[in-house]
Scaffold this motif. Structure first.
Motif, short mmCIF file in Angstrom:
data_model
loop_
_atom_site.label_atom_id
_atom_site.label_comp_id
_atom_site.label_asym_id
_atom_site.label_seq_id
_atom_site.Cartn_x
_atom_site.Cartn_y
_atom_site.Cartn_z
N GLY A 1 -13.20 -0.95 -1.52
CA GLY A 1 -13.60 0.05 -1.77
C GLY A 1 -13.78 0.40 -3.25
N SER A 2 -13.50 1.63 -3.68
CA SER A 2 -13.73 1.89 -5.17
C SER A 2 -12.37 2.22 -5.99
CB SER A 2 -14.67 3.14 -5.04
OG SER A 2 -14.26 4.15 -4.40
N LYS B 1 -9.58 4.19 -4.26
CA LYS B 1 -9.03 5.28 -3.77
C LYS B 1 -7.61 5.04 -3.21
CE LYS B 1 -13.20 7.57 -1.91
NZ LYS B 1 -13.87 7.83 -0.79
N PHE B 2 -6.79 5.91 -3.54
CA PHE B 2 -5.28 5.83 -2.74
C PHE B 2 -5.08 7.01 -2.00
CE2 PHE B 2 -0.50 6.48 -3.48
CZ PHE B 2 -0.33 5.45 -2.63
N GLU B 3 -4.68 6.62 -0.74
CA GLU B 3 -4.50 7.77 0.36
C GLU B 3 -3.20 7.52 0.93
OE1 GLU B 3 -7.23 8.29 3.37
OE2 GLU B 3 -9.19 8.40 2.06
N SER C 1 -7.35 -2.78 -8.51
CA SER C 1 -6.97 -1.53 -8.06
C SER C 1 -8.52 -0.76 -8.06
CB SER C 1 -6.07 -0.80 -9.10
OG SER C 1 -6.41 -0.65 -10.66
N THR C 2 -9.52 -1.28 -8.57
CA THR C 2 -10.75 -0.58 -8.55
C THR C 2 -11.71 -1.15 -7.55
OG1 THR C 2 -11.81 -2.10 -10.22
CG2 THR C 2 -10.67 -0.17 -11.05
N HIS D 1 -10.69 -2.27 -4.42
CA HIS D 1 -10.07 -1.92 -3.23
C HIS D 1 -9.51 -0.71 -2.87
CE1 HIS D 1 -10.20 -6.34 -3.44
NE2 HIS D 1 -10.29 -6.16 -2.19
N ASP D 2 -9.73 -0.04 -1.76
CA ASP D 2 -8.98 1.41 -1.36
C ASP D 2 -7.54 0.90 -0.89
OD1 ASP D 2 -10.99 2.65 -1.99
OD2 ASP D 2 -11.79 3.17 0.00
N TYR D 3 -6.32 1.74 -1.24
CA TYR D 3 -5.32 1.60 -0.63
C TYR D 3 -4.68 2.68 -0.02
CZ TYR D 3 -4.97 -2.05 -4.04
OH TYR D 3 -5.10 -3.35 -4.86
N LEU D 4 -4.37 2.36 1.37
CA LEU D 4 -4.08 3.41 2.39
C LEU D 4 -2.43 3.19 2.71
CD1 LEU D 4 -7.02 2.83 4.80
CD2 LEU D 4 -6.85 4.34 2.75
#
Length: 690
Positions: free
Chosen positions: A536-537, A539-541, A575-576, A578-581
């Motif tokens: 991803g870009s 993001k952190f959800e 951290s840029t 990949h997205d972290y859920l």
């Protein structure tokens, strides 16, 4: 103390039908329970009153004699049992005939102004009827709650004596068996196997054993322990409609049910004005219906009750009084057990004055799980033969004079997690169950092991709740017993205490982390963090936090620290790209926690590296945005929760090493403990990278 013989019961002559066997072995002592049900529907009297009459006229298996007996009993009830709406009609009969026999509940009080004892009739409505002192001396329960009696009442009106009562009691006979031959019961018991005898006990209290599971039968037998064991304290909470108070109200004339729970110290313990002992000195069992309503008018009521439950004695004024009545507490649980365990504890229905008084609940010898007993339906009531209730009640009363507290000592000893109160509770439960199931003291090693396990589980259920209320004072809940021959130690578990699977065995997925901390409710619980890392870009959800602002800030702290310090962990982490859920789960429903930052940082690193943390590890501690690691509060309690949840390894901040002295040695020895200096060190230790 009795010596347990170890020969199993020999069944020499075993008729196919349990009814036949009962009638053969206990001729004249049994009655068909459907007769009780049929007649009771038309007469609002306790079961023991009905069966007293049925025992006189229907104690046979001859169908014709039974029919004649039922007609006679119905006739007696029709003519002599006083229905409140027919009170005036009965009073008229007494006047017109000069003497008449009635069946009614009688309560007696001393009228000190006249220096006479005066009776009040429950259904007949008469008050101030003089009672001869010798009846009061012989049947003291007339003064405490009253008893059902068959009475001959005369009528004599004397116009010369002002305010005289024309009703005179010429004969008073309590509806109870005059005597009990215990040897007859012991000899008869030898003809039945264990399962048959339990079925006989079930049918004697009106239940049909063929419709009940084995564990339900054992719970129903356990309800009888207070009737055979002196100073036994038992609590049963569960859904409505499971017959919790039935046995104490209907089955035994030796127990009294305090409805609504409201009472006074003089009524329950000792009246300093009249210098008379209250209910605990006059009844074998004092049962409180609806524990939520238990209140004392006096401030010291609960303290006196605690003293009595612990020692069987209490002090009032300058005097120390002893009594042997068992205390029973029954009430309703309005929520599911799962919800109650997550949000509170299983003693929660008790009134506020008791609900968090660990010293009060520590005096409970047994917690009977009412939620395991089904709601009563018509098929659960028996139509077969059982003991006449009054005969059974007298058997119970005679067994109170004996003790089988040492019954398991030949074969087993108790584990080291049981303190003195636990040992007393287990021994009392064992003694009570042996009296009920093996009253002749004849049982095998397997028989006594079954009883011992039940007793240990009953007491551990109490201890588990005490641990929730009182914390580390009650940490030692892992009850066990040791076989004296093989030296094998067997542990018992409590079915509803499902905490041991929260942190499962085996390697977890990368990004999955367990932490233990204090929730918003103030209780300490287990939280699971699940992290997924996808292309991803950056993001952190985060989900699962509800409306907790503190928890959201804690997770944001973790992600910001992760972005700033990821290179200290591995140069491969991005951290840029990949997205972290992340999903946070409150596993025990105690409310979200603000102490998630360190666990979340470890979960992010684990997910990014695709490397799982060590199996069965719990992470303790939290951190600030600058990476400062905070010392853990209530370390011993935290570790106890870790152990109960199934953790085998614990990650601790080095700052808490000095507090390990507050942790009991037995608890400390259960874990493999790793210390960390800072968040990065915590990640390496969690992943097993030294």
């Amino acid at each position: 103390m009795s010596e347990a013989r170890v020969v199993p019961h020999e069944i020499t002559d075993q008729p196919v039908n349990l009814n036949e066997k009962l009638n053969k072995v206990f001729s004249g002592r049994v009655v068909r329970k459907d007769l009780t049900q049929k007649i009771k529907e038309g007469a609002n009297v306790p079961v023991y009153v009905l069966e007293y009459l049925l025992g006189m006229y229907c104690a046979t298996d001859d169908e014709e004699s039974i029919k004649e007996g039922v007609v006679r009993v119905k006739q007696i009830l029709s003519e002599n049992f006083v229905r409140p709406d027919e009170a005036e009609k009965i009073k008229s009969k007494i006047r017109e005939q000069g003497q008449y026999t009635v069946i009614d509940k009688l309560t007696v009080k001393l009228n000190e102004k006249k220096d006479v004892y005066e009776a009040e009739f429950s259904n007949l409505g008469l008050k101030g009827v003089e009672v001869a002192p010798h009846y009061v001396k012989e049947f003291e329960k007339l003064l405490a709650g009253g008893i059902w009696c068959i009475l001959k009442i005369n009528y004599h009106y004397d116009e010369e004596i002002k305010n005289s009562n024309p009703f005179i009691i010429s004969s008073l006979k309590p509806i109870q068996m005059p005597n009990m031959d215990l040897n007859e019961m012991m000899d008869g018991r030898k003809n039945f196997s264990k399962d048959e005898w339990i079925d006989v006990l079930m049918r004697s209290v009106g239940m049909e054993p063929t419709q009940l599971e084995k564990k339900v039968k054992w719970h129903l037998v356990a309800r009888m322990i207070p009737l055979v064991e002196n100073n036994y304290n038992i609590c049963e909470l569960g859904p409505r409609g499971t017959g919790k108070s039935h046995i104490y109200k209907e089955i035994s004339p030796n127990s009294i049910l305090v409805s609504g729970g409201q009472t006074t110290v003089p009524n329950l313990f000792y009246n300093m004005t009249t210098r008379k002992v209250g209910l605990v000195g006059l009844w074998d069992v004092v049962a409180f219906d609806e524990v939520a309503g238990i209140t004392f008018k006096e401030k010291d009521g609960i303290q006196i009750m605690k003293d009595y439950m612990a020692s069987g004695s209490f002090s009032r004024g300058k005097e120390l009084k002893a009594a042997s009545a068992s205390m029973v507490f029954v009430g309703n649980i309005n929520q599911s057990v799962d919800v109650l365990l997550k949000t509170s504890h299983l003693f929660d229905p008790f009134p506020e004055a008791m609900a968090y008084d660990s010293a009060f609940f520590d005096r409970m010898h047994c917690y009977l799980p009412g939620w395991e007993i089904p709601k009563y339906r018509p098929e659960y009531f028996t139509n077969e033969y059982g003991f006449i209730t009054d005969y059974l009640a007298e058997f119970f009363r005679e067994m109170r004079k004996r003790s089988f507290a040492d019954a398991f000592d030949t074969y087993y000893k108790l584990g080291n997690n049981l303190n003195q109160r636990d040992v007393i509770a287990v021994r009392k439960t064992v003694s009570g169950l042996v009296k009920l199931i093996y009253p002749d003291g004849v049982f095998s090693k397997n028989d006594i092991e079954e009883i011992l396990r039940y007793a240990l589980v009953s007491r551990r259920r109490v201890k588990e709740q005490l641990k929730k209320i009182g914390g580390m004072e009650f940490y030692d809940v892992h009850f066990s017993y040791i076989d004296k021959e093989s030296f094998e130690e067997e542990f018992v578990s409590v079915p509803e205490q499902g905490g041991d699977k929260l942190i499962p065995e085996g390697m977890a997925k990368a990004g999955h982390v367990y932490t233990v901390s204090q929730g918003d409710s103030g209780m300490i619980g287990v939280y699971k963090l699940e992290t997924e890392v996808v292309s991803g870009s950056g993001k952190f959800e985060r989900t699962g936090l509800g409306s907790s602002r503190d928890a959201k800030e804690s997770i944001n702290t973790a992600f910001n620290y992760f972005k700033a310090n990821k290179k200290n962990i591995s140069g491969t982490i991005s951290s840029t790209s990949h997205d972290y859920l992340m999903h946070i789960q409150d596993m025990q429903g105690i409310g979200m926690t603000k102490d998630l930052a360190l666990a979340a940082f470890i979960a992010l690193c684990s997910g990014a590296l695709k490397k799982p943390i060590q199996s069965q590890m719990a992470i303790l501690g939290t951190m600030s945005i600058g990476g400062t690691v905070n010392k853990i509060q209530e370390l011993a309690t935290m570790l106890q929760v870790c152990f109960d949840a199934g953790a085998k390894k614990v990650l601790l901040p080095m700052a808490s090493a000095g507090d390990l002295g507050t942790v009991p040695a037995e608890l400390f020895a259960k874990f493999q403990i790793s210390f960390y200096q800072n968040p990065e060190d915590a990640v390496f230790k969690a992943l097993g990278v030294e």
